[in-house]
Design a protein around this motif. Structure first.
Motif, PDB file in Angstrom:
ATOM      1  N   ALA A 226     -12.303   9.876  -6.799  1.00 20.58           N
ATOM      2  CA  ALA A 226     -11.279   9.103  -6.084  1.00 20.58           C
ATOM      3  C   ALA A 226     -11.299   9.421  -4.588  1.00 20.58           C
ATOM      4  O   ALA A 226     -11.160   8.514  -3.758  1.00 20.58           O
ATOM      5  CB  ALA A 226      -9.901   9.385  -6.675  1.00 20.58           C
ATOM      6  N   ALA A 227     -11.481  10.683  -4.239  1.00 21.91           N
ATOM      7  CA  ALA A 227     -11.494  11.079  -2.824  1.00 21.91           C
ATOM      8  C   ALA A 227     -12.689  10.489  -2.091  1.00 21.91           C
ATOM      9  O   ALA A 227     -12.627  10.255  -0.883  1.00 21.91           O
ATOM     10  CB  ALA A 227     -11.501  12.603  -2.702  1.00 21.91           C
ATOM     11  N   GLY A 228     -13.769  10.239  -2.802  1.00 21.72           N
ATOM     12  CA  GLY A 228     -14.962   9.689  -2.188  1.00 21.72           C
ATOM     13  C   GLY A 228     -15.084   8.183  -2.337  1.00 21.72           C
ATOM     14  O   GLY A 228     -16.167   7.625  -2.180  1.00 21.72           O
ATOM     15  N   ASP A 229     -13.964   7.528  -2.584  1.00 16.56           N
ATOM     16  CA  ASP A 229     -13.958   6.086  -2.831  1.00 16.56           C
ATOM     17  C   ASP A 229     -14.617   5.277  -1.717  1.00 16.56           C
ATOM     18  O   ASP A 229     -15.253   4.269  -1.970  1.00 16.56           O
ATOM     19  CB  ASP A 229     -12.515   5.618  -3.053  1.00 16.56           C
ATOM     20  CG  ASP A 229     -12.433   4.169  -3.491  1.00 16.56           C
ATOM     21  OD1 ASP A 229     -13.246   3.777  -4.352  1.00 16.56           O
ATOM     22  OD2 ASP A 229     -11.572   3.440  -2.969  1.00 16.56           O
ATOM     23  N   ASP A 230     -14.491   5.737  -0.479  1.00 16.45           N
ATOM     24  CA  ASP A 230     -15.026   4.982   0.655  1.00 16.45           C
ATOM     25  C   ASP A 230     -16.449   5.393   1.046  1.00 16.45           C
ATOM     26  O   ASP A 230     -17.016   4.846   1.983  1.00 16.45           O
ATOM     27  CB  ASP A 230     -14.107   5.129   1.865  1.00 16.45           C
ATOM     28  CG  ASP A 230     -14.006   6.568   2.340  1.00 16.45           C
ATOM     29  OD1 ASP A 230     -14.189   7.489   1.521  1.00 16.45           O
ATOM     30  OD2 ASP A 230     -13.720   6.768   3.534  1.00 16.45           O
ATOM     31  N   LEU A 231     -17.033   6.349   0.339  1.00 20.41           N
ATOM     32  CA  LEU A 231     -18.392   6.783   0.642  1.00 20.41           C
ATOM     33  C   LEU A 231     -19.407   5.732   0.198  1.00 20.41           C
ATOM     34  O   LEU A 231     -19.156   4.969  -0.740  1.00 20.41           O
ATOM     35  CB  LEU A 231     -18.710   8.103  -0.068  1.00 20.41           C
ATOM     36  CG  LEU A 231     -17.928   9.336   0.355  1.00 20.41           C
ATOM     37  CD1 LEU A 231     -18.260  10.507  -0.567  1.00 20.41           C
ATOM     38  CD2 LEU A 231     -18.204   9.683   1.800  1.00 20.41           C
ATOM     39  N   ASP A 232     -20.557   5.755   0.851  1.00 17.74           N
ATOM     40  CA  ASP A 232     -21.675   4.932   0.406  1.00 17.74           C
ATOM     41  C   ASP A 232     -21.962   5.303  -1.057  1.00 17.74           C
ATOM     42  O   ASP A 232     -21.928   6.494  -1.406  1.00 17.74           O
ATOM     43  CB  ASP A 232     -22.893   5.240   1.287  1.00 17.74           C
ATOM     44  CG  ASP A 232     -24.142   4.554   0.800  1.00 17.74           C
ATOM     45  OD1 ASP A 232     -24.280   3.339   1.041  1.00 17.74           O
ATOM     46  OD2 ASP A 232     -24.974   5.245   0.162  1.00 17.74           O
ATOM     47  N   PRO A 233     -22.230   4.322  -1.919  1.00 18.91           N
ATOM     48  CA  PRO A 233     -22.429   4.639  -3.344  1.00 18.91           C
ATOM     49  C   PRO A 233     -23.496   5.699  -3.604  1.00 18.91           C
ATOM     50  O   PRO A 233     -23.320   6.551  -4.476  1.00 18.91           O
ATOM     51  CB  PRO A 233     -22.821   3.289  -3.953  1.00 18.91           C
ATOM     52  CG  PRO A 233     -22.181   2.280  -3.059  1.00 18.91           C
ATOM     53  CD  PRO A 233     -22.256   2.875  -1.672  1.00 18.91           C
ATOM     54  N   ASP A 234     -24.599   5.673  -2.845  1.00 16.06           N
ATOM     55  CA  ASP A 234     -25.641   6.693  -3.057  1.00 16.06           C
ATOM     56  C   ASP A 234     -25.148   8.087  -2.670  1.00 16.06           C
ATOM     57  O   ASP A 234     -25.426   9.067  -3.361  1.00 16.06           O
ATOM     58  CB  ASP A 234     -26.903   6.351  -2.267  1.00 16.06           C
ATOM     59  CG  ASP A 234     -27.634   5.143  -2.836  1.00 16.06           C
ATOM     60  OD1 ASP A 234     -27.455   4.837  -4.042  1.00 16.06           O
ATOM     61  OD2 ASP A 234     -28.379   4.497  -2.079  1.00 16.06           O
ATOM     62  N   LEU A 235     -24.412   8.169  -1.568  1.00 16.76           N
ATOM     63  CA  LEU A 235     -23.866   9.455  -1.138  1.00 16.76           C
ATOM     64  C   LEU A 235     -22.823   9.954  -2.124  1.00 16.76           C
ATOM     65  O   LEU A 235     -22.789  11.143  -2.459  1.00 16.76           O
ATOM     66  CB  LEU A 235     -23.258   9.334   0.267  1.00 16.76           C
ATOM     67  CG  LEU A 235     -22.645  10.604   0.853  1.00 16.76           C
ATOM     68  CD1 LEU A 235     -23.666  11.728   0.917  1.00 16.76           C
ATOM     69  CD2 LEU A 235     -22.069  10.310   2.233  1.00 16.76           C
TER      70      LEU A 235
ATOM     71  N   ALA B 213     -14.610  14.747   2.500  1.00 13.88           N
ATOM     72  CA  ALA B 213     -14.582  14.678   3.961  1.00 13.88           C
ATOM     73  C   ALA B 213     -15.860  15.259   4.555  1.00 13.88           C
ATOM     74  O   ALA B 213     -16.408  14.714   5.517  1.00 13.88           O
ATOM     75  CB  ALA B 213     -13.356  15.410   4.500  1.00 13.88           C
ATOM     76  N   ALA B 214     -16.360  16.349   3.988  1.00 13.75           N
ATOM     77  CA  ALA B 214     -17.607  16.939   4.473  1.00 13.75           C
ATOM     78  C   ALA B 214     -18.768  15.972   4.261  1.00 13.75           C
ATOM     79  O   ALA B 214     -19.609  15.798   5.148  1.00 13.75           O
ATOM     80  CB  ALA B 214     -17.877  18.265   3.770  1.00 13.75           C
ATOM     81  N   ALA B 215     -18.810  15.335   3.109  1.00 18.31           N
ATOM     82  CA  ALA B 215     -19.862  14.356   2.842  1.00 18.31           C
ATOM     83  C   ALA B 215     -19.742  13.169   3.804  1.00 18.31           C
ATOM     84  O   ALA B 215     -20.745  12.641   4.279  1.00 18.31           O
ATOM     85  CB  ALA B 215     -19.785  13.883   1.397  1.00 18.31           C
ATOM     86  N   ARG B 216     -18.527  12.786   4.102  1.00 22.41           N
ATOM     87  CA  ARG B 216     -18.264  11.687   5.033  1.00 22.41           C
ATOM     88  C   ARG B 216     -18.804  12.012   6.428  1.00 22.41           C
ATOM     89  O   ARG B 216     -19.271  11.144   7.141  1.00 22.41           O
ATOM     90  CB  ARG B 216     -16.751  11.442   5.084  1.00 22.41           C
ATOM     91  CG  ARG B 216     -16.325  10.050   5.424  1.00 22.41           C
ATOM     92  CD  ARG B 216     -14.810   9.880   5.255  1.00 22.41           C
ATOM     93  NE  ARG B 216     -14.473   9.689   3.846  1.00 22.41           N
ATOM     94  CZ  ARG B 216     -13.760  10.535   3.103  1.00 22.41           C
ATOM     95  NH1 ARG B 216     -13.254  11.631   3.627  1.00 22.41           N
ATOM     96  NH2 ARG B 216     -13.520  10.273   1.840  1.00 22.41           N
ATOM     97  N   ARG B 217     -18.721  13.292   6.794  1.00 25.93           N
ATOM     98  CA  ARG B 217     -19.234  13.743   8.098  1.00 25.93           C
ATOM     99  C   ARG B 217     -20.746  13.912   8.075  1.00 25.93           C
ATOM    100  O   ARG B 217     -21.352  14.276   9.078  1.00 25.93           O
ATOM    101  CB  ARG B 217     -18.571  15.053   8.509  1.00 25.93           C
ATOM    102  CG  ARG B 217     -17.109  14.905   8.885  1.00 25.93           C
ATOM    103  CD  ARG B 217     -16.538  16.185   9.476  1.00 25.93           C
ATOM    104  NE  ARG B 217     -16.651  17.352   8.605  1.00 25.93           N
ATOM    105  CZ  ARG B 217     -15.752  17.723   7.702  1.00 25.93           C
ATOM    106  NH1 ARG B 217     -14.647  17.022   7.528  1.00 25.93           N
ATOM    107  NH2 ARG B 217     -15.948  18.821   6.987  1.00 25.93           N
ATOM    108  N   GLY B 218     -21.347  13.710   6.911  1.00 27.05           N
ATOM    109  CA  GLY B 218     -22.796  13.754   6.819  1.00 27.05           C
ATOM    110  C   GLY B 218     -23.390  15.084   6.447  1.00 27.05           C
ATOM    111  O   GLY B 218     -24.573  15.307   6.638  1.00 27.05           O
TER     112      GLY B 218
END
Length: 98
Positions: free
Chosen positions: A29-38, A79-84
């Protein structure tokens, strides 16, 4: 045929498994806005980390709460994944206690 929530070949989940599944659901749920592969990479990495730590036997197998606390909040991982970047402790798991 059995009626109810369980068939003849399934058993209720252990409390420890429920904790892990709840954590993974919160991460999803927290990663809902991430690119699907990420998002898939994050989920796989975290699930593998949890499985590796549980199999290593450093913590009681029936209480994964130490592992989940070590991972941090699902929102922080997303959030860390979102920052790359994948958090370092997921790339290099902390050594097991002696």
């Amino acid at each position: 045929m059995t009626s109810g929530p369980y068939s003849d070949d399934t058993a209720p989940l252990a409390h420890s498994d429920v904790l892990v599944l709840d954590y993974l659901a919160a991460l999803w749920a927290a990663g809902d806005d991430l690119d699907p592969d990420l998002r898939d990479e994050l989920m796989t990495t975290v699930a593998d980390y949890i499985a590796m730590r549980r199999a290593a036997g450093g913590e009681p197998a029936d209480d994964p709460s130490l592992i989940l606390r070590r991972l941090g909040a699902p929102e922080a991982l997303a959030a860390a994944a979102r920052r790359g970047r994948m958090p370092a402790h997921l790339r290099r798991p902390a050594p097991l206690p002696a």
